[in-house]
Motif scaffolding. Structure first.
Motif, PDB file in Angstrom:
ATOM      1  N   GLU A 227       3.186   3.536  -9.382  1.00 49.60           N
ATOM      2  CA  GLU A 227       3.560   3.940  -8.028  1.00 49.60           C
ATOM      3  C   GLU A 227       4.668   3.037  -7.476  1.00 49.60           C
ATOM      4  O   GLU A 227       5.578   3.513  -6.785  1.00 49.60           O
ATOM      5  CB  GLU A 227       2.332   3.931  -7.115  1.00 49.60           C
ATOM      6  CG  GLU A 227       1.322   5.011  -7.485  1.00 49.60           C
ATOM      7  CD  GLU A 227       0.168   5.128  -6.503  1.00 49.60           C
ATOM      8  OE1 GLU A 227       0.164   4.389  -5.493  1.00 49.60           O
ATOM      9  OE2 GLU A 227      -0.720   5.959  -6.738  1.00 49.60           O
ATOM     10  N   SER A 228       4.605   1.760  -7.773  1.00 49.04           N
ATOM     11  CA  SER A 228       5.659   0.851  -7.337  1.00 49.04           C
ATOM     12  C   SER A 228       6.981   1.180  -8.026  1.00 49.04           C
ATOM     13  O   SER A 228       8.054   1.080  -7.414  1.00 49.04           O
ATOM     14  CB  SER A 228       5.270  -0.601  -7.622  1.00 49.04           C
ATOM     15  OG  SER A 228       4.131  -0.973  -6.852  1.00 49.04           O
ATOM     16  N   ALA A 229       6.906   1.605  -9.290  1.00 47.84           N
ATOM     17  CA  ALA A 229       8.118   2.013 -10.016  1.00 47.84           C
ATOM     18  C   ALA A 229       8.766   3.222  -9.344  1.00 47.84           C
ATOM     19  O   ALA A 229       9.996   3.317  -9.243  1.00 47.84           O
ATOM     20  CB  ALA A 229       7.780   2.330 -11.463  1.00 47.84           C
TER      21      ALA A 229
ATOM     22  N   TYR B  58       0.838  -1.195   0.000  1.00 45.98           N
ATOM     23  CA  TYR B  58       0.000   0.000   0.000  1.00 45.98           C
ATOM     24  C   TYR B  58       0.877   1.251   0.000  1.00 45.98           C
ATOM     25  O   TYR B  58       1.579   1.540   0.966  1.00 45.98           O
ATOM     26  CB  TYR B  58      -0.921   0.010   1.222  1.00 45.98           C
ATOM     27  CG  TYR B  58      -1.995  -1.047   1.157  1.00 45.98           C
ATOM     28  CD1 TYR B  58      -3.307  -0.721   0.801  1.00 45.98           C
ATOM     29  CD2 TYR B  58      -1.706  -2.379   1.434  1.00 45.98           C
ATOM     30  CE1 TYR B  58      -4.289  -1.691   0.730  1.00 45.98           C
ATOM     31  CE2 TYR B  58      -2.690  -3.358   1.365  1.00 45.98           C
ATOM     32  CZ  TYR B  58      -3.976  -3.003   1.015  1.00 45.98           C
ATOM     33  OH  TYR B  58      -4.958  -3.972   0.938  1.00 45.98           O
ATOM     34  N   HIS B  59       0.849   1.987  -1.103  1.00 49.37           N
ATOM     35  CA  HIS B  59       1.633   3.208  -1.238  1.00 49.37           C
ATOM     36  C   HIS B  59       0.794   4.426  -0.854  1.00 49.37           C
ATOM     37  O   HIS B  59      -0.437   4.414  -0.936  1.00 49.37           O
ATOM     38  CB  HIS B  59       2.113   3.384  -2.680  1.00 49.37           C
ATOM     39  CG  HIS B  59       3.032   2.303  -3.150  1.00 49.37           C
ATOM     40  ND1 HIS B  59       4.241   2.037  -2.548  1.00 49.37           N
ATOM     41  CD2 HIS B  59       2.925   1.413  -4.183  1.00 49.37           C
ATOM     42  CE1 HIS B  59       4.849   1.050  -3.185  1.00 49.37           C
ATOM     43  NE2 HIS B  59       4.063   0.645  -4.168  1.00 49.37           N
ATOM     44  N   HIS B  60       1.513   5.490  -0.479  1.00 52.15           N
ATOM     45  CA  HIS B  60       0.873   6.792  -0.290  1.00 52.15           C
ATOM     46  C   HIS B  60       1.693   7.837  -1.019  1.00 52.15           C
ATOM     47  O   HIS B  60       2.140   8.829  -0.445  1.00 52.15           O
ATOM     48  CB  HIS B  60       0.745   7.130   1.199  1.00 52.15           C
ATOM     49  CG  HIS B  60      -0.478   6.555   1.829  1.00 52.15           C
ATOM     50  ND1 HIS B  60      -1.707   7.165   1.752  1.00 52.15           N
ATOM     51  CD2 HIS B  60      -0.670   5.399   2.501  1.00 52.15           C
ATOM     52  CE1 HIS B  60      -2.604   6.412   2.371  1.00 52.15           C
ATOM     53  NE2 HIS B  60      -2.003   5.329   2.823  1.00 52.15           N
ATOM     54  N   HIS B  61       1.925   7.572  -2.297  1.00 57.38           N
ATOM     55  CA  HIS B  61       2.667   8.519  -3.126  1.00 57.38           C
ATOM     56  C   HIS B  61       2.226   8.321  -4.569  1.00 57.38           C
ATOM     57  O   HIS B  61       1.354   7.491  -4.850  1.00 57.38           O
ATOM     58  CB  HIS B  61       4.178   8.318  -2.961  1.00 57.38           C
ATOM     59  CG  HIS B  61       4.644   6.926  -3.274  1.00 57.38           C
ATOM     60  ND1 HIS B  61       4.738   6.451  -4.561  1.00 57.38           N
ATOM     61  CD2 HIS B  61       5.012   5.900  -2.467  1.00 57.38           C
ATOM     62  CE1 HIS B  61       5.170   5.203  -4.539  1.00 57.38           C
ATOM     63  NE2 HIS B  61       5.325   4.837  -3.274  1.00 57.38           N
ATOM     64  N   TYR B  62       2.836   9.059  -5.475  1.00 51.33           N
ATOM     65  CA  TYR B  62       2.407   9.057  -6.861  1.00 51.33           C
ATOM     66  C   TYR B  62       3.329   8.196  -7.719  1.00 51.33           C
ATOM     67  O   TYR B  62       4.264   7.573  -7.211  1.00 51.33           O
ATOM     68  CB  TYR B  62       2.325  10.498  -7.370  1.00 51.33           C
ATOM     69  CG  TYR B  62       1.555  11.377  -6.418  1.00 51.33           C
ATOM     70  CD1 TYR B  62       0.296  11.000  -5.948  1.00 51.33           C
ATOM     71  CD2 TYR B  62       2.107  12.558  -5.918  1.00 51.33           C
ATOM     72  CE1 TYR B  62      -0.406  11.778  -5.046  1.00 51.33           C
ATOM     73  CE2 TYR B  62       1.405  13.346  -5.018  1.00 51.33           C
ATOM     74  CZ  TYR B  62       0.153  12.953  -4.576  1.00 51.33           C
ATOM     75  OH  TYR B  62      -0.530  13.720  -3.680  1.00 51.33           O
ATOM     76  N   GLY B  63       3.065   8.151  -9.017  1.00 51.37           N
ATOM     77  CA  GLY B  63       3.784   7.240  -9.884  1.00 51.37           C
ATOM     78  C   GLY B  63       4.640   7.939 -10.929  1.00 51.37           C
ATOM     79  O   GLY B  63       4.502   9.141 -11.171  1.00 51.37           O
ATOM     80  N   ILE B  64       5.530   7.166 -11.531  1.00 43.75           N
ATOM     81  CA  ILE B  64       6.369   7.677 -12.614  1.00 43.75           C
ATOM     82  C   ILE B  64       6.483   6.620 -13.706  1.00 43.75           C
ATOM     83  O   ILE B  64       6.317   5.428 -13.454  1.00 43.75           O
ATOM     84  CB  ILE B  64       7.789   8.052 -12.140  1.00 43.75           C
ATOM     85  CG1 ILE B  64       8.504   6.847 -11.506  1.00 43.75           C
ATOM     86  CG2 ILE B  64       7.746   9.225 -11.161  1.00 43.75           C
ATOM     87  CD1 ILE B  64       9.970   7.123 -11.171  1.00 43.75           C
ATOM     88  N   GLY B  65       6.774   7.097 -14.915  1.00 46.00           N
ATOM     89  CA  GLY B  65       7.023   6.190 -16.026  1.00 46.00           C
ATOM     90  C   GLY B  65       5.995   6.321 -17.137  1.00 46.00           C
ATOM     91  O   GLY B  65       4.995   7.025 -17.012  1.00 46.00           O
ATOM     92  N   GLU B  66       6.263   5.624 -18.235  1.00 50.98           N
ATOM     93  CA  GLU B  66       5.357   5.634 -19.375  1.00 50.98           C
ATOM     94  C   GLU B  66       4.103   4.826 -19.055  1.00 50.98           C
ATOM     95  O   GLU B  66       4.175   3.753 -18.464  1.00 50.98           O
ATOM     96  CB  GLU B  66       6.054   5.057 -20.606  1.00 50.98           C
ATOM     97  CG  GLU B  66       7.218   5.895 -21.110  1.00 50.98           C
ATOM     98  CD  GLU B  66       7.787   5.347 -22.403  1.00 50.98           C
ATOM     99  OE1 GLU B  66       7.124   4.481 -23.029  1.00 50.98           O
ATOM    100  OE2 GLU B  66       8.889   5.772 -22.788  1.00 50.98           O
TER     101      GLU B  66
END
Length: 281
Positions: free
Chosen positions: A70-72, A37-45
């Motif tokens: 988000e996992s990335a 469970y993340h509490h942040h945003y994501g990056i990538g294509e």
């Protein structure tokens, strides 16, 4: 009001109340994909094909794709924590529901202390660690990251993943410098306002109001790191690679209404999404 040594101000009480009550599907639904469970945003294509295909499974595909992004982001942060060994202790400052802490342990098998002023998040995160059978090495604590009470010099690495905007950076970096061993690593991924733009834009004010936070200027990070024996070793502008995440999120049922403010601020140059890694000297 009952005195609470963890919460030292009315503002901290308001932040704790917000996160204790938070049950946002954009956090909970995504975490259900794999229990992280993340509490942040994501990056990538973005794989935009998730919007195509059968309507009955579209939401499931979107959730999985947002979670992947988000996992990335978390893995990029973890990749800058340095050479961690199983005997090392690391700290997740403002740990949310514990996703990054669990990933660090999975990758390095080290001891992790997560801290949060949200008692509900701490309880939730400890349950996830117990479910995974790693609660002997990954523990979450109801503590204030400005004054954890942990032993000085006992951490090889500390990170903040989108949690620095809830505290004064001078106090935060002084606390981290105390806890880090000499040569230890500090990493943050954070949104900050661009000094070159001028004062914070209207979109940044909207973000602050939405999350009850106070976004800092880019220059403040480097000023306060220098004042607290934290010397940047790597600075990466992630702004361009986070925009696609927000574009996808804005098109989904998981949108919270803040997506356009983020997109406006990133596109007009008033807001930047940075990774900063620094050594404690």
């Amino acid at each position: 009001m009952t005195a609470n040594p963890v919460l030292s101000s009315l503002y901290q009480h308001s932040v704790a109340d917000y996160w204790n009550a938070e049950q946002n599907p954009v956090n909970l639904r995504l975490g259900e994909v794999d229990g992280i469970y993340h509490h942040h945003y994501g990056i990538g294509e973005v794989d935009w094909s998730v919007l195509d295909g059968p309507e009955e499974t579209r939401q499931e595909r979107i959730v999985a794709e947002l979670h992947r992004l988000e996992s990335a982001q978390a893995q990029v942060l973890i990749g800058h924590l340095g050479d961690l060994r199983p005997h090392h202790r690391v700290m997740d400052a403002g740990c949310g529901r514990g996703g990054s802490s669990l990933l660090v342990n999975m990758r390095h098998d080290c001891y992790v202390d997560g801290v949060s002023i949200s008692e509900s998040q701490v309880s939730f995160a400890n349950e996830r660690a117990k479910e995974r059978g790693v609660d002997d090495k990954v523990r979450f604590h109801f503590r204030n990251m400005l004054d954890t009470g942990f032993e000085a010099g006992s951490y090889q690495a500390i990170w903040n993943n989108e949690s620095t905007m809830y505290v004064e950076l001078s106090l935060l970096f002084a606390a981290h410098a105390r806890l880090l061993a000499r040569g230890g690593r500090y990493v943050t991924i954070t949104g900050c306002y661009n000094d070159a733009y001028g004062l914070p834009s209207r979109a940044i004010s909207q973000i602050n109001a939405h999350y009850i936070c106070d976004i800092h200027s880019r220059s403040t990070y480097f000023k306060e790191m220098a004042a607290n024996r934290l010397v940047p070793i790597s600075v990466i502008d992630l702004t361009a690679v986070t925009i696609p995440y927000w574009e996808l999120r804005a098109k989904t049922q998981l949108a919270t209404g803040i997506e356009e403010a983020f997109l406006d601020a990133y596109r007009n140059g008033s807001f930047q999404y940075l990774l900063i890694a620094a050594d404690r000297v």
